[in-house]
Scaffold this active site. Structure first.
Site, PDB file in Angstrom:
ATOM      1  N   LYS A 158       0.844  -1.200   0.000  1.00  0.00           N
ATOM      2  CA  LYS A 158       0.000   0.000   0.000  1.00  0.00           C
ATOM      3  C   LYS A 158       0.878   1.248   0.000  1.00  0.00           C
ATOM      4  O   LYS A 158       1.971   1.238   0.571  1.00  0.00           O
ATOM      5  CB  LYS A 158      -0.879   0.045   1.257  1.00  0.00           C
ATOM      6  CG  LYS A 158      -1.910  -1.050   1.348  1.00  0.00           C
ATOM      7  CD  LYS A 158      -2.778  -0.860   2.589  1.00  0.00           C
ATOM      8  CE  LYS A 158      -3.898  -1.873   2.624  1.00  0.00           C
ATOM      9  NZ  LYS A 158      -4.761  -1.701   3.811  1.00  0.00           N
ATOM     10  N   HIS A 208     -16.140  -4.291   5.148  1.00  0.00           N
ATOM     11  CA  HIS A 208     -15.729  -2.922   5.478  1.00  0.00           C
ATOM     12  C   HIS A 208     -16.777  -2.377   6.445  1.00  0.00           C
ATOM     13  O   HIS A 208     -17.909  -2.116   6.043  1.00  0.00           O
ATOM     14  CB  HIS A 208     -15.649  -2.069   4.197  1.00  0.00           C
ATOM     15  CG  HIS A 208     -15.438  -0.596   4.440  1.00  0.00           C
ATOM     16  ND1 HIS A 208     -14.707   0.197   3.602  1.00  0.00           N
ATOM     17  CD2 HIS A 208     -15.872   0.231   5.420  1.00  0.00           C
ATOM     18  CE1 HIS A 208     -14.690   1.438   4.053  1.00  0.00           C
ATOM     19  NE2 HIS A 208     -15.401   1.483   5.153  1.00  0.00           N
ATOM     20  N   LYS A 237     -18.286   3.272  -2.983  1.00  0.00           N
ATOM     21  CA  LYS A 237     -19.394   2.699  -2.233  1.00  0.00           C
ATOM     22  C   LYS A 237     -20.698   2.914  -2.995  1.00  0.00           C
ATOM     23  O   LYS A 237     -20.896   3.980  -3.584  1.00  0.00           O
ATOM     24  CB  LYS A 237     -19.486   3.370  -0.854  1.00  0.00           C
ATOM     25  CG  LYS A 237     -18.258   3.075   0.020  1.00  0.00           C
ATOM     26  CD  LYS A 237     -18.242   3.929   1.271  1.00  0.00           C
ATOM     27  CE  LYS A 237     -16.950   3.695   2.052  1.00  0.00           C
ATOM     28  NZ  LYS A 237     -16.765   4.679   3.139  1.00  0.00           N
ATOM     29  N   ARG A 292     -13.435  13.752   8.180  1.00  0.00           N
ATOM     30  CA  ARG A 292     -14.441  14.606   7.534  1.00  0.00           C
ATOM     31  C   ARG A 292     -15.829  14.025   7.780  1.00  0.00           C
ATOM     32  O   ARG A 292     -15.953  12.896   8.269  1.00  0.00           O
ATOM     33  CB  ARG A 292     -14.207  14.612   6.017  1.00  0.00           C
ATOM     34  CG  ARG A 292     -14.320  13.213   5.419  1.00  0.00           C
ATOM     35  CD  ARG A 292     -14.345  13.170   3.909  1.00  0.00           C
ATOM     36  NE  ARG A 292     -14.702  11.853   3.419  1.00  0.00           N
ATOM     37  CZ  ARG A 292     -13.859  10.826   3.237  1.00  0.00           C
ATOM     38  NH1 ARG A 292     -12.589  10.964   3.506  1.00  0.00           N
ATOM     39  NH2 ARG A 292     -14.302   9.669   2.795  1.00  0.00           N
ATOM     40  N   ARG A 336     -26.808   4.928  -3.229  1.00  0.00           N
ATOM     41  CA  ARG A 336     -26.298   6.096  -3.960  1.00  0.00           C
ATOM     42  C   ARG A 336     -26.872   6.071  -5.379  1.00  0.00           C
ATOM     43  O   ARG A 336     -26.670   5.100  -6.123  1.00  0.00           O
ATOM     44  CB  ARG A 336     -24.780   6.073  -4.014  1.00  0.00           C
ATOM     45  CG  ARG A 336     -24.163   6.226  -2.638  1.00  0.00           C
ATOM     46  CD  ARG A 336     -22.716   6.601  -2.756  1.00  0.00           C
ATOM     47  NE  ARG A 336     -22.061   6.497  -1.464  1.00  0.00           N
ATOM     48  CZ  ARG A 336     -20.819   6.879  -1.234  1.00  0.00           C
ATOM     49  NH1 ARG A 336     -20.093   7.379  -2.225  1.00  0.00           N
ATOM     50  NH2 ARG A 336     -20.283   6.763  -0.037  1.00  0.00           N
TER      51      ARG A 336
HETATM   52  C1  MV4 Z   1      -6.774  -4.206   2.645  1.00  0.00           C
HETATM   53  C2  MV4 Z   1      -7.479  -5.321   2.176  1.00  0.00           C
HETATM   54  C3  MV4 Z   1      -7.099  -6.572   2.608  1.00  0.00           C
HETATM   55  N1  MV4 Z   1      -6.052  -6.688   3.448  1.00  0.00           N
HETATM   56  N2  MV4 Z   1      -5.740  -4.385   3.501  1.00  0.00           N
HETATM   57  C4  MV4 Z   1      -9.057  -0.912   0.021  1.00  0.00           C
HETATM   58  C5  MV4 Z   1      -9.103   0.553   0.213  1.00  0.00           C
HETATM   59  C6  MV4 Z   1      -8.052   0.883   1.199  1.00  0.00           C
HETATM   60  N3  MV4 Z   1      -8.606   1.762   2.179  1.00  0.00           N
HETATM   61  C7  MV4 Z   1      -7.640  -0.404   1.803  1.00  0.00           C
HETATM   62  N4  MV4 Z   1      -8.307  -1.446   1.091  1.00  0.00           N
HETATM   63  C8  MV4 Z   1      -8.087  -2.739   1.409  1.00  0.00           C
HETATM   64  N5  MV4 Z   1      -7.080  -2.949   2.282  1.00  0.00           N
HETATM   65  C9  MV4 Z   1      -5.398  -5.620   3.869  1.00  0.00           C
HETATM   66  N6  MV4 Z   1      -4.378  -5.757   4.699  1.00  0.00           N
HETATM   67  C10 MV4 Z   1      -8.537  -5.108   1.276  1.00  0.00           C
HETATM   68  C11 MV4 Z   1      -8.824  -3.807   0.876  1.00  0.00           C
HETATM   69  C12 MV4 Z   1      -9.925  -3.715  -0.051  1.00  0.00           C
HETATM   70  C13 MV4 Z   1     -11.138  -3.148   0.312  1.00  0.00           C
HETATM   71  C14 MV4 Z   1     -11.362  -2.630   1.567  1.00  0.00           C
HETATM   72  C15 MV4 Z   1     -12.561  -2.072   1.906  1.00  0.00           C
HETATM   73  C16 MV4 Z   1     -13.587  -2.050   0.984  1.00  0.00           C
HETATM   74  C17 MV4 Z   1     -13.407  -2.552  -0.269  1.00  0.00           C
HETATM   75  C18 MV4 Z   1     -12.202  -3.111  -0.631  1.00  0.00           C
HETATM   76  C19 MV4 Z   1     -12.024  -3.620  -1.900  1.00  0.00           C
HETATM   77  C20 MV4 Z   1     -10.813  -4.142  -2.248  1.00  0.00           C
HETATM   78  C21 MV4 Z   1      -9.759  -4.186  -1.331  1.00  0.00           C
END
Ligand code: MV4
Length: 445
Positions: A158, A208, A237, A292, A336
């Protein structure tokens, strides 16, 4: 007391803020680009100032123009809404320097959470669970390989300046890591002018779930329960709800406590959101903090009977919060409604709304800035509005949503209404059986 608030935003959120200001007896100043001269936020505000050309960089992101509008109208405070300048620490600082209250957190709080490695360090110190992984930036491919062996595949790379999904790479085995490392770094540099990346264990098929919090200027922090935002497509979303169908009383207690620890760790002031990944065993991990008001704040408002914009303004004026936490008393769902074609890969469909009929009736809320004859400009996001339903149970909220979606008539542009109608009839969705991967396999009929 604020006498006048300038709203540095457009669309439904500008209208949303104006409505609360009206109820509080606070005067409002709208700012608008030339593309938005016929928008409702311009008509509903007490005053309106044109701040530039249609492109966001020339108007809604143009700090000098917005500051000039605030000074000539003598505004006491600025509400940034969401998007645009809402999480811009420089803007928050410039407002402070000009004696105009930024209705949101201080630049320090925005910066602490804006850098993801710094946010994660803060959470570890505060005792908030984070996803296992490396500490700090990755310095080389060799380090990434060695660390992945310890963390265990799959891992995710990331960008520290990222968020919302940009610049991420999932790595399933060692021979993929070199390419992933290089492309993640290049993408991060191009997107954020910062090529710093870090590694975490990849949590497969998570939900999430985010916790709404509020903190005042005196160190009091409370939570207002969760929102489930797992129904997303390419990090956009589409549906949010509260409570989460996956939530238990015990998990809410733990996640609420963690969210309060997270916000307290930075003495957070204003409303905000702690985003968590939740795995199938109900382990939860801090993901990001949004400093926010969010698009989906309405579902929380409906289940805890709370005007979050009013609370945000009161906090900015120096009022104390009650300090107690809030549990959902109802079930609310938000769809939405975007000007996008769900039959065509959700392609944007800007243009003129030739005919409009908005749903109503028991348990229905519509937050929207559009009217019949309104032209959706191509320059900004494609949201037409949000349809929110509230009922005593999830099943009833879904049934009310289906009914309200059926009443909604928007002609002239393609919308996401057909998608939502099909989703509300989907058996797995109705059972609450979904993760962030749900929409990857969802097919329009
Ligand atoms: C992750 C994950 C799985 N494992 N981190 C997507 C947006 C960013 N804020 C972080 N995200 C993710 N981080 C770990 N360690 C999967 C995602 C992710 C995701 C997270 C929330 C909602 C939708 C998503 C779609 C794909 C990947």
């Amino acid at each position: 007391m604020f006498k006048k608030i300038l709203i540095a935003n457009r669309g439904e959120i500008a209208l949303r803020v104006i409505r609360t200001c009206r109820e509080m007896g606070i005067k409002t100043v709208a700012v608008y680009s030339t593309a938005d001269k016929d928008s409702l936020h311009v008509k509903f505000a007490d005053e309106a100032v044109c701040i530039g050309k249609p492109q966001s960089a020339d108007s809604y992101l143009n700090i000098p123009h917005i500051m000039a509008a605030a000074e000539i109208t003598n505004a006491d405070a600025v509400h940034p809404g969401y998007g645009f300048l809402a999480e811009n620490a420089k803007f928050s600082q410039i407002c402070a320097d000009h004696g105009i209250k930024f209705i949101g957190p201080t630049p320090e709080m925005i910066n602490r959470m804006g850098d993801k490695i710094s946010a994660k360090e803060t959470m570890i110190k505060a005792g908030v669970p984070v996803v296992p992984g490396g500490e700090g930036l990755l310095e080389s491919i060799e380090e990434a390989k060695a660390l992945a062996k310890v963390v265990g595949y799959p891992v995710i790379l990331k960008a520290t300046a990222g968020g919302g999904g940009k610049g991420m790479r999932v790595v399933w085995k060692e021979d993929e890591i070199e390419k992933a490392y290089t492309t993640a770094k290049v993408e991060a540099a191009a997107s954020f002018k910062n090529d710093g990346i870090y590694m975490e264990k990849f949590v497969e098929e998570p939900r999430h779930i985010e916790i709404q919090i509020a903190g005042d200027q005196y160190g009091n922090v409370c939570h207002l329960s969760e929102r489930d935002c797992s129904i997303q497509r390419r990090h956009q979303k589409l549906v949010e709800e509260s409570p989460s169908p996956f939530m238990t009383a015990e998990l809410r207690q733990k996640m609420g406590e963690a969210a309060i620890k997270a916000a307290s760790a930075i003495n957070y002031e204003s409303v905000g959101t702690i985003e968590f990944l939740v795995d199938k065993h109900r382990n939860f991990y801090f993901m990001e903090m949004n400093t926010r008001i969010q698009v989906e704040h309405c579902v929380t408002e409906e289940v805890v009977s709370f005007d979050l914009i009013k609370e945000q303004i009161k906090i900015a004026m120096g009022e104390k919060i009650s300090g107690r936490n809030y549990e959902p008393q109802m079930h609310a769902i938000e769809c939405r409604i975007n000007a996008e074609d769900p039959y065509n890969d959700f392609r944007p469909s800007p243009g003129k709304i030739t005919n409009l009929h908005t749903p109503g009736g028991h348990g229905v809320r519509v937050d929207s800035h559009v009217y019949a004859g309104y032209v959706i400009p191509p320059y900004y996001d494609s949201m037409i509005g949000k349809l929110i339903t509230v009922a005593q149970t999830r099943q009833e909220a879904i049934d009310t949503m289906y009914r309200a979606l059926s009443e909604y008539v928007i002609e002239g542009v393609k919308t996401t209404i057909p998608f939502h109608l099909q989703l509300m009839k989907n058996e797995e969705f109705r059972k609450g059986n979904f993760t962030t991967k749900f929409l990857e396999s969802f097919k329009m009929k």
